[in-house]
Design a protein around this motif. Structure first.
Motif, mmCIF file in Angstrom:
data_model
loop_
_atom_site.group_PDB
_atom_site.id
_atom_site.type_symbol
_atom_site.label_atom_id
_atom_site.label_comp_id
_atom_site.label_asym_id
_atom_site.label_seq_id
_atom_site.Cartn_x
_atom_site.Cartn_y
_atom_site.Cartn_z
ATOM 1 N N THR A 36 -3.209 13.953 -1.232
ATOM 2 C CA THR A 36 -4.563 13.471 -0.902
ATOM 3 C C THR A 36 -5.051 12.460 -1.935
ATOM 4 O O THR A 36 -5.690 11.470 -1.583
ATOM 5 C CB THR A 36 -5.567 14.636 -0.787
ATOM 6 N N MET A 37 -4.750 12.712 -3.184
ATOM 7 C CA MET A 37 -5.144 11.772 -4.237
ATOM 8 C C MET A 37 -4.388 10.448 -4.061
ATOM 9 O O MET A 37 -4.968 9.370 -4.187
ATOM 10 C CB MET A 37 -4.841 12.364 -5.613
ATOM 11 N N ALA A 38 -3.104 10.532 -3.753
ATOM 12 C CA ALA A 38 -2.290 9.328 -3.563
ATOM 13 C C ALA A 38 -2.813 8.494 -2.394
ATOM 14 O O ALA A 38 -2.899 7.267 -2.491
ATOM 15 C CB ALA A 38 -0.837 9.712 -3.333
ATOM 16 N N ILE A 39 -3.161 9.137 -1.302
ATOM 17 C CA ILE A 39 -3.700 8.418 -0.139
ATOM 18 C C ILE A 39 -5.060 7.810 -0.474
ATOM 19 O O ILE A 39 -5.362 6.682 -0.074
ATOM 20 C CB ILE A 39 -3.772 9.344 1.092
ATOM 21 N N SER A 40 -5.869 8.536 -1.241
ATOM 22 C CA SER A 40 -7.168 7.994 -1.662
ATOM 23 C C SER A 40 -6.984 6.741 -2.514
ATOM 24 O O SER A 40 -7.669 5.738 -2.325
ATOM 25 C CB SER A 40 -7.948 9.041 -2.460
ATOM 26 N N ILE A 41 -6.062 6.810 -3.451
ATOM 27 C CA ILE A 41 -5.789 5.648 -4.305
ATOM 28 C C ILE A 41 -5.282 4.481 -3.452
ATOM 29 O O ILE A 41 -5.711 3.336 -3.629
ATOM 30 C CB ILE A 41 -4.772 6.013 -5.410
ATOM 31 N N GLY A 42 -4.373 4.754 -2.521
ATOM 32 C CA GLY A 42 -3.868 3.710 -1.631
ATOM 33 C C GLY A 42 -4.961 3.080 -0.791
ATOM 34 O O GLY A 42 -4.969 1.871 -0.565
ATOM 35 N N SER A 43 -5.914 3.902 -0.342
ATOM 36 C CA SER A 43 -7.021 3.397 0.473
ATOM 37 C C SER A 43 -7.920 2.467 -0.337
ATOM 38 O O SER A 43 -8.330 1.405 0.148
ATOM 39 C CB SER A 43 -7.853 4.565 1.025
ATOM 40 N N ILE A 74 3.828 10.272 -7.102
ATOM 41 C CA ILE A 74 4.754 10.642 -8.181
ATOM 42 C C ILE A 74 3.977 10.967 -9.464
ATOM 43 O O ILE A 74 4.285 11.930 -10.164
ATOM 44 C CB ILE A 74 5.783 9.519 -8.428
ATOM 45 N N ILE A 75 2.955 10.184 -9.751
ATOM 46 C CA ILE A 75 2.183 10.383 -10.980
ATOM 47 C C ILE A 75 1.266 11.606 -10.878
ATOM 48 O O ILE A 75 1.201 12.408 -11.807
ATOM 49 C CB ILE A 75 1.369 9.120 -11.321
ATOM 50 N N THR A 76 0.548 11.736 -9.744
ATOM 51 C CA THR A 76 -0.445 12.812 -9.622
ATOM 52 C C THR A 76 0.127 14.097 -9.030
ATOM 53 O O THR A 76 -0.385 15.174 -9.297
ATOM 54 C CB THR A 76 -1.636 12.380 -8.747
ATOM 55 N N GLY A 77 1.157 13.978 -8.188
ATOM 56 C CA GLY A 77 1.696 15.152 -7.509
ATOM 57 C C GLY A 77 0.811 15.645 -6.378
ATOM 58 O O GLY A 77 1.049 16.710 -5.818
ATOM 59 N N LYS A 78 -0.214 14.864 -6.031
ATOM 60 C CA LYS A 78 -1.160 15.271 -4.983
ATOM 61 C C LYS A 78 -1.204 14.198 -3.898
ATOM 62 O O LYS A 78 -1.577 13.053 -4.164
ATOM 63 C CB LYS A 78 -2.549 15.480 -5.558
ATOM 64 N N THR A 116 0.822 -1.206 0.000
ATOM 65 C CA THR A 116 0.000 0.000 0.000
ATOM 66 C C THR A 116 0.858 1.258 0.000
ATOM 67 O O THR A 116 0.562 2.221 -0.720
ATOM 68 C CB THR A 116 -0.959 -0.005 1.206
ATOM 69 N N LEU A 117 1.929 1.255 0.783
ATOM 70 C CA LEU A 117 2.839 2.408 0.772
ATOM 71 C C LEU A 117 3.452 2.593 -0.611
ATOM 72 O O LEU A 117 3.604 3.728 -1.092
ATOM 73 C CB LEU A 117 3.925 2.250 1.841
ATOM 74 N N ASP A 118 3.786 1.502 -1.268
ATOM 75 C CA ASP A 118 4.320 1.564 -2.624
ATOM 76 C C ASP A 118 3.301 2.208 -3.569
ATOM 77 O O ASP A 118 3.640 3.081 -4.372
ATOM 78 C CB ASP A 118 4.688 0.153 -3.094
ATOM 79 N N THR A 119 2.052 1.787 -3.471
ATOM 80 C CA THR A 119 0.995 2.361 -4.306
ATOM 81 C C THR A 119 0.834 3.849 -4.040
ATOM 82 O O THR A 119 0.675 4.637 -4.976
ATOM 83 C CB THR A 119 -0.342 1.632 -4.063
ATOM 84 N N ILE A 120 0.884 4.239 -2.776
ATOM 85 C CA ILE A 120 0.744 5.653 -2.423
ATOM 86 C C ILE A 120 1.899 6.472 -3.009
ATOM 87 O O ILE A 120 1.683 7.543 -3.583
ATOM 88 C CB ILE A 120 0.631 5.827 -0.895
ATOM 89 N N VAL A 121 3.117 5.965 -2.884
ATOM 90 C CA VAL A 121 4.286 6.686 -3.417
ATOM 91 C C VAL A 121 4.186 6.816 -4.937
ATOM 92 O O VAL A 121 4.381 7.908 -5.490
ATOM 93 C CB VAL A 121 5.602 5.988 -3.008
#
Length: 90
Positions: A50-57, A44-48, A35-40
Motif C-alpha cells: 500500500t505504501m509503494a502504490i501510494s508513493i507511485g501515485s 523493496i524499500i518499505t516492504g509494504k 511508475t511501475l519501477d517506482t512502485i517496485v
C-alpha cells in the motif's frame, strides 16, 4: 492483434518519422514503466504494497507537473534565444 495493426497503420509516416499518435503512445507507455519501477523500488524499500502504490501515485502526479513546468521553461528559453537573435540582425 487488430488494435496493434490499427496503431501501426496510424503511427507510421511515409518519411519514416514517428507520428504524433506514436509519440503520445510512447510517452504514456514510458510513464507506466517509470511508475511501475517506482512502485517496485518503493516496495523493496518499505516492504509494504500500500505504501509503494501510494508513493507511485504521488510520483505520477508530481512527475507530470514537473515535466510540464520543465517544458514551459525550455519553451521560454527558446523564445528568448530567438528574440535575442532577431535583435542582433535587426
Amino acid at each position: 492483434m487488430f488494435l496493434d495493426q490499427v496503431i501501426k497503420k496510424r503511427a507510421a509516416l511515409p518519411s519514416g518519422k514517428d507520428s504524433n499518435l506514436k509519440s503520445l503512445l510512447k510517452s504514456i507507455s514510458w510513464r507506466i514503466v517509470g511508475t511501475l519501477d517506482t512502485i517496485v523500488i518503493s516496495y523493496i524499500i518499505t516492504g509494504k504494497l500500500t505504501m509503494a502504490i501510494s508513493i507511485g501515485s504521488v510520483e505520477v502526479i508530481s512527475k507530470l507537473l514537473l515535466y510540464y513546468l520543465h517544458e514551459r521553461v525550455w519553451e521560454n528559453i527558446s523564445k528568448e534565444k530567438t528574440h535575442e537573435t532577431n535583435k542582433e540582425f535587426a
